[in-house]
Motif scaffolding. Structure first.
Motif, PDB file in Angstrom:
ATOM      1  N   LEU A  60       2.778  -2.760  -9.478  1.00  0.00           N
ATOM      2  CA  LEU A  60       1.694  -2.530 -10.432  1.00  0.00           C
ATOM      3  C   LEU A  60       0.516  -1.774  -9.831  1.00  0.00           C
ATOM      4  O   LEU A  60      -0.348  -1.295 -10.562  1.00  0.00           O
ATOM      5  N   ARG A  63       0.921   2.267 -10.913  1.00  0.00           N
ATOM      6  CA  ARG A  63       1.308   2.548 -12.287  1.00  0.00           C
ATOM      7  C   ARG A  63       1.009   3.982 -12.688  1.00  0.00           C
ATOM      8  O   ARG A  63      -0.006   4.535 -12.279  1.00  0.00           O
ATOM      9  N   GLN A 256      -1.105   9.882 -21.845  1.00  0.00           N
ATOM     10  CA  GLN A 256      -1.543   9.737 -20.456  1.00  0.00           C
ATOM     11  C   GLN A 256      -0.469  10.167 -19.471  1.00  0.00           C
ATOM     12  O   GLN A 256      -0.765  10.608 -18.383  1.00  0.00           O
TER      13      GLN A 256
ATOM     14  N   LYS B 241      -5.506   1.878 -22.717  1.00  0.00           N
ATOM     15  CA  LYS B 241      -5.569   3.031 -21.834  1.00  0.00           C
ATOM     16  C   LYS B 241      -6.504   4.105 -22.376  1.00  0.00           C
ATOM     17  O   LYS B 241      -7.049   4.916 -21.629  1.00  0.00           O
ATOM     18  N   ALA B 242      -6.667   4.135 -23.701  1.00  0.00           N
ATOM     19  CA  ALA B 242      -7.436   5.205 -24.318  1.00  0.00           C
ATOM     20  C   ALA B 242      -8.927   5.061 -24.050  1.00  0.00           C
ATOM     21  O   ALA B 242      -9.675   6.033 -24.146  1.00  0.00           O
ATOM     22  N   SER B 295      -4.086  -4.922 -14.312  1.00  0.00           N
ATOM     23  CA  SER B 295      -3.292  -3.705 -14.256  1.00  0.00           C
ATOM     24  C   SER B 295      -2.802  -3.271 -15.639  1.00  0.00           C
ATOM     25  O   SER B 295      -3.062  -2.148 -16.046  1.00  0.00           O
ATOM     26  N   LEU B 296      -2.156  -4.166 -16.378  1.00  0.00           N
ATOM     27  CA  LEU B 296      -1.576  -3.719 -17.648  1.00  0.00           C
ATOM     28  C   LEU B 296      -2.617  -3.532 -18.739  1.00  0.00           C
ATOM     29  O   LEU B 296      -2.513  -2.647 -19.564  1.00  0.00           O
ATOM     30  N   ASN B 298      -5.725  -2.838 -18.285  1.00  0.00           N
ATOM     31  CA  ASN B 298      -6.842  -2.011 -17.813  1.00  0.00           C
ATOM     32  C   ASN B 298      -8.150  -2.786 -17.751  1.00  0.00           C
ATOM     33  O   ASN B 298      -9.213  -2.234 -18.005  1.00  0.00           O
TER      34      ASN B 298
END
Lengths: 297, 510
Positions: A60, A63, A256, B241-242, B295-296, B298
């Protein structure tokens, strides 16, 4: 594809030379097809052994890294090397495609042989079944079957096998219909050979060539079907590195991380293209007389 | 092949270009006017508040008797005052000087038909309302069959929003959503868009934007692209993520804020191995939730301890968290009889294999499932993942055996902790863990009977502590929403429960 074949047929007529004899030596597209398929086979066989990464192990901290020397196709949303996953995925895709096509081929040939040679009500029944299957859009039917059976790779293989054999049956039957009127079949019958013997020894060997050609052309569509069903979530389940599943899970990162979608997408495209070109040139090479007939399927 | 003449080609090209320019002109037009466009994942499917009232409420076309404040508490709406007359009777006093969009005055008489209709509908079956009456010109009396203190919270829901009596046809269907809100219905395209305009004589402060268009766009990438291209002024619920990329663009602004929605594991308490509480506890210790958030997600959202996020609502109880500790997990599994055998643990010849069911309409769930899979494998579980339709999961898990489901839902979509009844009450729960606890049932029922806030808090806290101990549900993370707007949009304040977008407060600098 048909334009190309039509052109070639004109060319053949012009030179009065059967297309089969010059073979692959002059067929650039066919060479390309063979090249792609061979490369894929080698990569699928050796790639996973050579790659330093594990296809399912997560990292992770790495990523969504963009393509670099250590990760030529970048890493995915869980930090796994995309190239490694593609190579492992090639094993799945090719393996499934070959397995499904074999099942289709065997089922279709058996049905076609039976229908064509037995004739009568058997022929009638089987061919109406084939008509029904052909009338239904294959991928939709596969979707329904896979949906009922539940999401798994095995079920996708089952679904794709069930829907795709009809065109083989059609092809084999029409060949058998013309073959069984030929002299060598009549001769065998006069010699008192059993029906099974005639079917397996005299008819079957003569339908193998067109069936193999159709199978090669079919592999591409099976790969596409597997990827499609997996993309819809009916096939391989995460973290299996199947191309369609990779495509589906990468989709939400399109903005992304373009490589998550484009890498498996290109793989699917190249593989299907390779098999189609190969099948195309095999068809021209093995059975120039069958071309017209195949095209109707 | 047919050959085009030179003239034909030129003509076709000219026609094509003029067609395109027409399109350009048109698309240029829609950006400059006073229209505010908002896009969110849900498509408008009905006009009837009973079916789709939450959406009309979010757009503030309809207003309920009571509203939800920015701190997730019940506050006045069309009713300025409400109180319990006796344990089964509630009295609501209506605001003065309010009219429906068609000019009808809001009185007890005019509000009554839609209230009766709402409380009699099957969507409100869980709310035990016996009768709704107009006691005086501005007084409404609601009787419940049993003492039911969450009633005011249910009166904030879109379903209960009054519509004008003229909008109710003879057969009881709704012809037009004629409400009382700052925006009034103009037209709609089912499954696609809703157009509303500012209500000129609104009883509060009039909306700044002239026309409000709502677009239901299922795909989050499409919403985001439309925002970036200027086709939307606000795109709701974007991927975590955006947030960074939106913030770095000079044309766009990102609003991120925590909402009372959680991701959690639902365990099947009726089948091995999760029938054993030790195994469930082991799972909770084996999952590194900080890692998932950092991590996932953000860093947006937060690690969940219990059902309610303490920074959004005051109903969260003080609970003992399950801190990440793979060693503790291994010890618990050994205690439960699952002995290490190679990579996977076994007990009496059975391997410790479980499957996680989840769905992908919430995009991150399958990815989180994969992380959990790895973390559980590290302590000796054999895990496989099935991504299915959420409705299939619900049906199969309710009627048959399963191991665990990774689910996501709002924990407070009406502002009352009675929501816990949906999760863990042995009879009324819609969640499928199969949890049965007399103590929990007793507390939940007692908390419905009293209006005393402190007693209710204690009761719900007791329920939360029991849940934490018994683990029918394993809480993983809370959500944060990412809303993108054009940079010239001002005055937007995100609402924690999102019962209303409050776009009447938004202005556009243009």
């Amino acid at each position: 594809m048909s334009d190309r074949t039509a052109d070639r047929r004109k060319q053949q007529e012009a030179t009065k030379q059967p297309r089969g004899t010059d073979g692959l030596a002059t067929d650039r597209l066919g060479q390309f097809g063979i090249g792609v398929v061979l490369t894929l086979l080698v990569l699928a066989a050796l790639g996973p052994v050579v790659s330093p990464y594990d296809p399912v192990e997560q990292d992770l901290s790495n990523r969504l890294e963009s393509p670099s020397l250590s990760h030529p196709f970048g890493t995915d949303q869980l930090g796994r090397d995309v190239l490694t996953r593609l190579l492992h995925g090639a094993r799945f895709s090719l393996g499934i495609a070959v397995a499904v096509t074999t099942v289709r081929l065997i089922m279709g040939t058996a049905v076609g042989l039976l229908a064509g040679y037995a004739g009568g009500w058997i022929d009638e029944t089987l061919m109406r079944l084939v008509d029904t299957l052909l009338a239904f859009p294959g991928i939709v039917l596969a979707l329904v079957i896979a949906g009922i059976l539940g999401p798994s790779l095995v079920n996708v293989m089952l679904a794709l096998s069930v829907v795709g054999w009809a065109s083989y049956a059609r092809l084999v039957r029409s060949n058998v219909l013309s073959l069984r009127e030929r002299e060598f079949v009549s001769a065998a019958r006069l010699l008192g050979r059993s029906r099974t013997h005639i079917a397996t020894r005299h008819l079957l060997p003569n339908v193998v060539a067109p069936v193999v050609v159709l199978a090669t052309l079919d592999i591409g569509s099976v790969i596409l079907g597997t990827a499609g069903l997996s993309f819809l979530g009916l096939g391989a389940q995460p973290p299996t590195p199947e191309w369609g599943t990779m495509l589906a899970s990468g989709r939400s990162y399109l903005r992304q991380a373009w490589w998550l979608v484009n890498a498996p997408g290109l793989c699917i495209m190249l593989t299907v293209l390779g098999f189609n070109l190969l099948g195309d040139s095999l068809r021209d090479m093995l059975s120039p007389t069958q071309t017209a007939q195949m095209e109707e399927l | 092949m047919y050959k085009f003449t030179r003239r034909q080609t030129l003509f076709a090209a000219a026609a094509g270009i003029s067609g395109l320019s027409g399109y350009w002109l048109q698309s240029g037009e829609s950006v400059d006017d006073d229209t505010f466009r908002v896009g969110s994942p849900w498509t408008p499917d009905a006009i009837d508040p009973v079916a789709n009232g939450w959406l009309w409420r979010r757009l503030n076309v309809l207003e309920p008797l009571l509203t939800v404040d920015y701190d997730a508490t019940v506050s006045p709406g069309l009713a300025t005052d409400w109180h319990m007359v006796n344990d089964r009777t509630w009295e609501f006093t209506l605001r003065e000087g309010v009219t429906f969009h068609d000019g009808t005055e809001v009185t007890a008489e005019t509000v009554l038909p839609s209230l009766t209709r709402a409380f009699e509908s099957s969507s409100m079956a869980a709310v035990p309302v016996e009768s709704v009456e107009a006691a005086a010109d501005r007084t409404i009396i609601i009787q419940t069959t049993v003492p039911f203190s969450p009633l005011p919270a249910h009166c904030t829901r879109g379903i209960t929003c009054p519509v004008s009596p003229s909008a109710i046809a003879n057969d009881g269907s709704i012809t037009e959503p004629i409400g009382t809100g700052p925006f009034q219905f103009e037209n709609w395209e089912p499954s696609s868009t809703i157009t509303t305009t500012a209500t000129p004589d609104y009883h509060g402060s009039t909306a700044h934007i002239e026309t409000l268009i709502y677009e239901g766009i299922t795909d989050d990438q499409t919403r985001r692209l439309k925002l970036e291209n200027g086709e939307l002024d606000m795109a709701r619920i974007l991927p975590n993520k955006a947030a960074d990329t939106l913030a770095s663009s000079p044309d766009l602004t990102a609003h991120t804020y925590k909402i009372p929605r959680a991701r959690y594991l639902v365990f099947d308490l009726d089948s091995a191995p999760f029938a054993d509480r030790k195994v469930r506890r082991a799972v909770m210790y084996a999952i590194d939730r900080d890692h998932i958030v950092d991590s996932l997600l953000n860093g947006l959202g937060s690690k969940a301890i219990g059902p309610f996020p303490a920074d959004v609502t005051e109903w969260a109880a003080e609970l003992e968290p399950y801190e990440y500790s793979p060693d503790k997990a291994r010890r618990l599994l050994t205690e439960a009889g699952w002995e290490p055998d190679g990579d996977t643990r076994t007990r009496d010849g059975d391997t410790l294999s479980v499957s996680i069911w989840t769905y992908n309409t919430r995009p991150l769930l399958p990815t989180i499932a994969e992380v959990i899979q790895t973390q559980l494998q590290a302590v000796g579980f054999d895990v496989d993942i099935s991504v299915m339709e959420s409705s299939t999961i619900k049906e199969q898990a309710t009627n048959g055996e399963f191991d665990t489901v990774l689910w996501s839902s709002s924990v407070l979509w009406y502002p009352d902790p009675d929501r816990l009844s949906d999760l863990v009450h042995s009879e009324t729960a819609t969640m499928f863990s199969g949890y049965e606890s007399e103590a929990v049932d007793r507390h939940l029922e007692a908390a419905r009977r009293t209006a005393d806030r402190d007693e209710r808090f204690e009761r719900y806290a007791a329920v939360q502590r029991r849940m934490q101990r018994d683990l029918p549900l394993g809480w993983l993370t809370y959500y944060a929403n990412v809303i993108g707007t054009r940079a010239d949009v001002e005055g937007y304040q995100p609402h924690p429960i999102e019962s209303c977008y409050h776009l009447e407060e938004v202005t556009q600098r243009r």
